[in-house]
Design an enzyme around this catalytic site. Structure first.
Site, short mmCIF file in Angstrom:
data_model
loop_
_atom_site.label_atom_id
_atom_site.label_comp_id
_atom_site.label_asym_id
_atom_site.label_seq_id
_atom_site.Cartn_x
_atom_site.Cartn_y
_atom_site.Cartn_z
N GLY A 12 0.86 -1.24 0.22
CA GLY A 12 -0.04 0.13 0.07
C GLY A 12 0.75 1.30 0.13
N ASN A 14 1.63 3.15 -2.59
CA ASN A 14 0.83 4.03 -3.41
C ASN A 14 -0.52 4.49 -2.66
OD1 ASN A 14 2.30 4.12 -6.05
ND2 ASN A 14 1.95 2.12 -6.06
N MET A 90 -3.77 -6.77 -7.75
CA MET A 90 -3.25 -7.87 -8.38
C MET A 90 -4.22 -9.13 -9.10
SD MET A 90 -0.23 -7.13 -9.09
CE MET A 90 0.45 -8.46 -9.94
N ILE A 92 -6.89 -9.36 -12.40
CA ILE A 92 -7.70 -8.68 -13.62
C ILE A 92 -8.90 -8.45 -13.33
CG2 ILE A 92 -7.84 -8.90 -16.07
CD1 ILE A 92 -5.15 -10.60 -16.04
N LEU A 93 -9.46 -7.25 -13.76
CA LEU A 93 -11.09 -7.16 -13.66
C LEU A 93 -11.56 -7.29 -15.16
CD1 LEU A 93 -10.88 -4.27 -11.07
CD2 LEU A 93 -11.57 -6.72 -10.82
N HIS A 109 0.34 1.20 -13.55
CA HIS A 109 1.29 0.18 -14.15
C HIS A 109 2.50 0.45 -14.37
CE1 HIS A 109 2.01 -3.50 -16.10
NE2 HIS A 109 2.42 -2.90 -17.31
N ASP A 149 -3.79 -3.72 -19.34
CA ASP A 149 -3.02 -2.57 -19.24
C ASP A 149 -2.88 -1.95 -20.82
OD1 ASP A 149 -2.00 -2.97 -16.47
OD2 ASP A 149 -0.60 -4.25 -17.07
#
Length: 192
Positions: A12, A14, A90, A92-93, A109, A149
């Protein structure tokens, strides 16, 4: 004030940059929820310390990836966000999530547009440097689309690769660039 939900999977750092930027009003927004797909993510501790609603929301108990994405979108919708930020998330949606998420979704990213999508981007950039293919790498913030991405780019920052770099030293500089860029992009989005 824009309402922001942050999704994390790890330490965390970021998230902490965003917490600090909201606290000192560089971002005209408030983080209203932090969710992690990892129960031991230190980012959840950071959120609790900042008195932000936070919780582990993992895939266990969901019959499929699509069921998890739908449940996650519903959980986020309850917070009424204007913006959803993937900050070290981490997982992928897919379209199931994106079609139901009530807010713009952006991702941070550790690579420049079109380079090193997916996992281990820093390691792959360093390997490409050692093969003489690149001299720098960087970070980007982009809108999330079903392709990994590859969404519209909202901001980039370059990071030179040094001859003495290993993964750890390059990662430290990449994280510093991530913190600055993420705050800049979200500040701009929050002000719009």
């Amino acid at each position: 004030m824009k309402r922001i939900v942050v999704l994390i999977s790890g330490g965390g750092s970021n998230l902490q940059a965003l917490i600090d930027a909201c606290a000192d009003e560089r971002i005209a927004g408030k983080i209203v929820q932090v969710l992690s797909n990892q129960p031991q993510a230190f980012g959840l501790v950071r959120a609790k310390r900042a008195d932000i609603a936070s919780d582990h929301f993992g895939r266990t108990g969901h019959a499929s990836r699509q069921a998890y994405d739908l449940a996650l979108a519903h959980r986020i919708a309850e917070a009424g966000p204007d913006l959803v930020v993937l900050a070290g998330w981490m997982h992928i949606l897919g379209a199931a999530f994106l079609d139901r998420c009530p807010a713009k979704v952006i991702n941070l990213h550790p690579a420049l547009p079109g380079m090193f999508p997916g996992i281990e981007a820093i390691e792959r950039a360093l390997a490409a440097y050692r093969r003489g293919e690149i001299t720098e790498t960087g970070v980007m913030v982009h809108e999330v689309i079903p392709e990994v991405d590859a969404g519209p780019v909202l901001g980039t920052a370059t990071v030179p690769i040094l001859p003495s770099d290993d993964v750890e030293s390059l990662s430290i500089r990449m994280h510093a660039a991530e913190h600055r860029l993420l705050v800049q992009v979200i500040a701009k989005l929050a002000a719009a």
